[in-house]
Design an enzyme around this catalytic site. Structure first.
Site, PDB file in Angstrom:
ATOM      1  N   GLN A  90       1.020  -0.979   0.142  1.00 23.31           N
ATOM      2  CA  GLN A  90      -0.275  -0.338  -0.402  1.00 23.31           C
ATOM      3  C   GLN A  90       0.962   1.502   0.425  1.00 23.31           C
ATOM      4  O   GLN A  90       0.597   2.505  -0.551  1.00 23.31           O
ATOM      5  CB  GLN A  90      -0.788  -0.106   1.284  1.00 23.31           C
ATOM      6  CG  GLN A  90      -1.304   1.633   1.437  1.00 23.31           C
ATOM      7  CD  GLN A  90      -2.907   1.273   0.791  1.00 23.31           C
ATOM      8  OE1 GLN A  90      -3.603   0.500   0.179  1.00 23.31           O
ATOM      9  NE2 GLN A  90      -3.793   2.949   0.894  1.00 23.31           N
ATOM     10  N   GLU A  91       1.465   1.263   0.888  1.00 24.94           N
ATOM     11  CA  GLU A  91       2.556   2.111   0.681  1.00 24.94           C
ATOM     12  C   GLU A  91       3.593   2.824  -0.783  1.00 24.94           C
ATOM     13  O   GLU A  91       3.981   4.100  -0.888  1.00 24.94           O
ATOM     14  CB  GLU A  91       3.855   2.185   1.945  1.00 24.94           C
ATOM     15  CG  GLU A  91       2.858   2.038   3.283  1.00 24.94           C
ATOM     16  CD  GLU A  91       2.136   3.842   3.893  1.00 24.94           C
ATOM     17  OE1 GLU A  91       2.904   4.915   3.531  1.00 24.94           O
ATOM     18  OE2 GLU A  91       1.195   3.659   4.440  1.00 24.94           O
ATOM     19  N   SER A  92       4.058   1.710  -0.558  1.00 26.93           N
ATOM     20  CA  SER A  92       4.945   1.838  -1.882  1.00 26.93           C
ATOM     21  C   SER A  92       4.898   0.775  -3.497  1.00 26.93           C
ATOM     22  O   SER A  92       5.746   1.408  -4.555  1.00 26.93           O
ATOM     23  CB  SER A  92       6.630   1.616  -1.356  1.00 26.93           C
ATOM     24  OG  SER A  92       6.564   0.387  -1.425  1.00 26.93           O
ATOM     25  N   TYR A 186      -7.481   3.018   5.827  1.00 24.61           N
ATOM     26  CA  TYR A 186      -6.373   3.154   5.364  1.00 24.61           C
ATOM     27  C   TYR A 186      -6.306   1.622   5.768  1.00 24.61           C
ATOM     28  O   TYR A 186      -5.910   0.483   5.600  1.00 24.61           O
ATOM     29  CB  TYR A 186      -5.628   3.716   5.713  1.00 24.61           C
ATOM     30  CG  TYR A 186      -4.133   3.701   6.298  1.00 24.61           C
ATOM     31  CD1 TYR A 186      -3.566   3.626   4.859  1.00 24.61           C
ATOM     32  CD2 TYR A 186      -3.680   2.642   6.666  1.00 24.61           C
ATOM     33  CE1 TYR A 186      -2.081   3.977   5.176  1.00 24.61           C
ATOM     34  CE2 TYR A 186      -2.412   2.322   7.265  1.00 24.61           C
ATOM     35  CZ  TYR A 186      -1.488   2.000   5.847  1.00 24.61           C
ATOM     36  OH  TYR A 186      -0.307   1.944   6.027  1.00 24.61           O
TER      37      TYR A 186
END
Length: 371
Positions: A90-92, A186
């Site tokens: 999700q982050e990168s 999130y």
């Protein structure tokens, strides 16, 4: 983004209503599907991997040979490995060179100040340094919010993810997941992705379990063959719905193109017995009748029933016809499907404290809509 951030937009508390209104306002007008942000999120179908001899709980879909790094970070953090994988994705998107407009760096999107505290002198743009640092950071966040979880392992994972997104101070301030739309989404998105994208067995991870018992070995089928997911379980913000209806206690599945007419056949996902009806909202109420836990079910907004009380159905037997019957007026044709905990009485209604999220269960049982 590692390091947390302050987020605004509080959501008002929901009001619980008696059963008279039930699910009638799940979708009030044809345009509601466009207004509800949950409908804009793709919910991946969960497919159990072929038997590869992997250990139970093993990861899939982690690229670049980073699976062992992810598993080690999960052990360090005390989090399910599938959750760790889903969060890094999700982050990168697994990009070691990822950056953000606010300065987050690398596969774990560390802010420079947070990296200085947890990076151990390594390189934030190296997965071999960043993923272990992520494990140390998440362990620290988990420790900060642990007392708020009160021994609830499921809640602790959710609070740790919320602390990463909104900061541990916000979790401590609200004594739970902060009522910020971004943070709620999130947490939900990561737990959903952990099950759908990274679990070989399609099992909901700790943090995403709707019920903490064994689901049993029975095979299920989707309750609306050919239907597509249109609305998820939990809080939502749909224009035109009253406050109580913003707390959606089931999932909606719809036959594409059905409009306001009769839809497709609604079927029993597993062996069940019919225990009652809620005619105001076109609901058939049932209990599991096989070897799995004695879950309760509600199949709502049906235009016609094909069963009577006492009927015993096998998996795939027709329950009724998908429709738009609702107590507060016509709604677009869809199936509103609920699952109740095994201790629920034979005839159960929503908002009585027995509802659980059907999505993780349907996915683990291989019964989630395929598109």
């Amino acid at each position: 983004m590692a390091g947390g951030k302050a987020i605004g937009c509080g959501i008002a508390a929901l009001t619980v209503v008696p059963i008279g209104a039930v699910m009638a306002m799940t979708m009030l007008v044809a345009g509601i599907a466009e207004d509800e942000e949950a409908n804009q999120l793709e919910r991946a179908s969960c497919t159990v991997s072929e038997d590869t001899g992997a250990e139970p709980g093993a990861l899939q879909a982690v690229p670049n040979g980073w699976g062992p790094l992810v598993e080690a970070a999960a052990k360090e953090a005390g989090l399910p490995a599938s959750v760790v994988a889903a969060q890094l994705n999700q982050e990168s998107g697994w990009n070691e060179n990822a950056t953000s407009p606010v300065g987050a760096q690398g596969v774990a999107q560390f802010m420079p100040a947070t990296w200085a505290a947890y990076g151990d002198g390594g390189n934030p743009f190296s997965a071999k340094d960043a993923i272990p640092a992520y494990g140390r950071y998440m362990a620290a966040l988990k420790e900060e919010v642990q007392v708020i979880a009160g021994g609830d392992a499921n809640l602790l994972v959710q609070l740790t993810l919320a602390a990463y997104n909104a900061g541990p101070g916000a979790v401590q301030q609200y004594k739970g997941i902060p009522p910020y739309q971004e943070t709620e989404k999130y947490v939900s998105a990561i737990l959903d992705s952990a099950q759908s994208g990274f679990s070989m067995e399609c099992k909901a991870p700790i943090g995403g379990k709707p019920w903490d018992g064994d689901l049993g070995d029975g095979e299920w089928t989707t309750p609306l063959p050919g239907g597509v997911f249109t609305s998820g379980y939990g809080k939502r913000n749909v224009i035109g719905l009253p406050a109580w209806a913003q707390d959606h206690v089931g999932v909606d599945i719809a036959t594409p193109g059905a409009g306001y007419g009769n839809g497709g056949p609604v079927v029993a996902p597993t062996d069940l017995r019919v225990t009652g009806f809620n005619d105001k909202d076109g609901c058939v109420i049932a209990k599991e009748d096989g070897d799995d836990p004695d879950f309760g079910f509600a199949f709502c907004h049906l235009n016609a029933y094909s069963v009577k009380v006492g009927d015993k159905l096998k998996r795939g037997d027709i329950v009724g016809t998908e429709g738009n019957k609702a107590g507060l007026g016509s709604v677009p044709t869809h199936l509103h499907f609920e699952i109740y905990t095994p201790e629920a009485p034979d005839v159960t209604y929503p908002y009585e404290g027995f509802n659980i999220d059907p999505e993780p269960i349907l996915k683990e049982k291989g019964a989630w809509p395929s598109s």
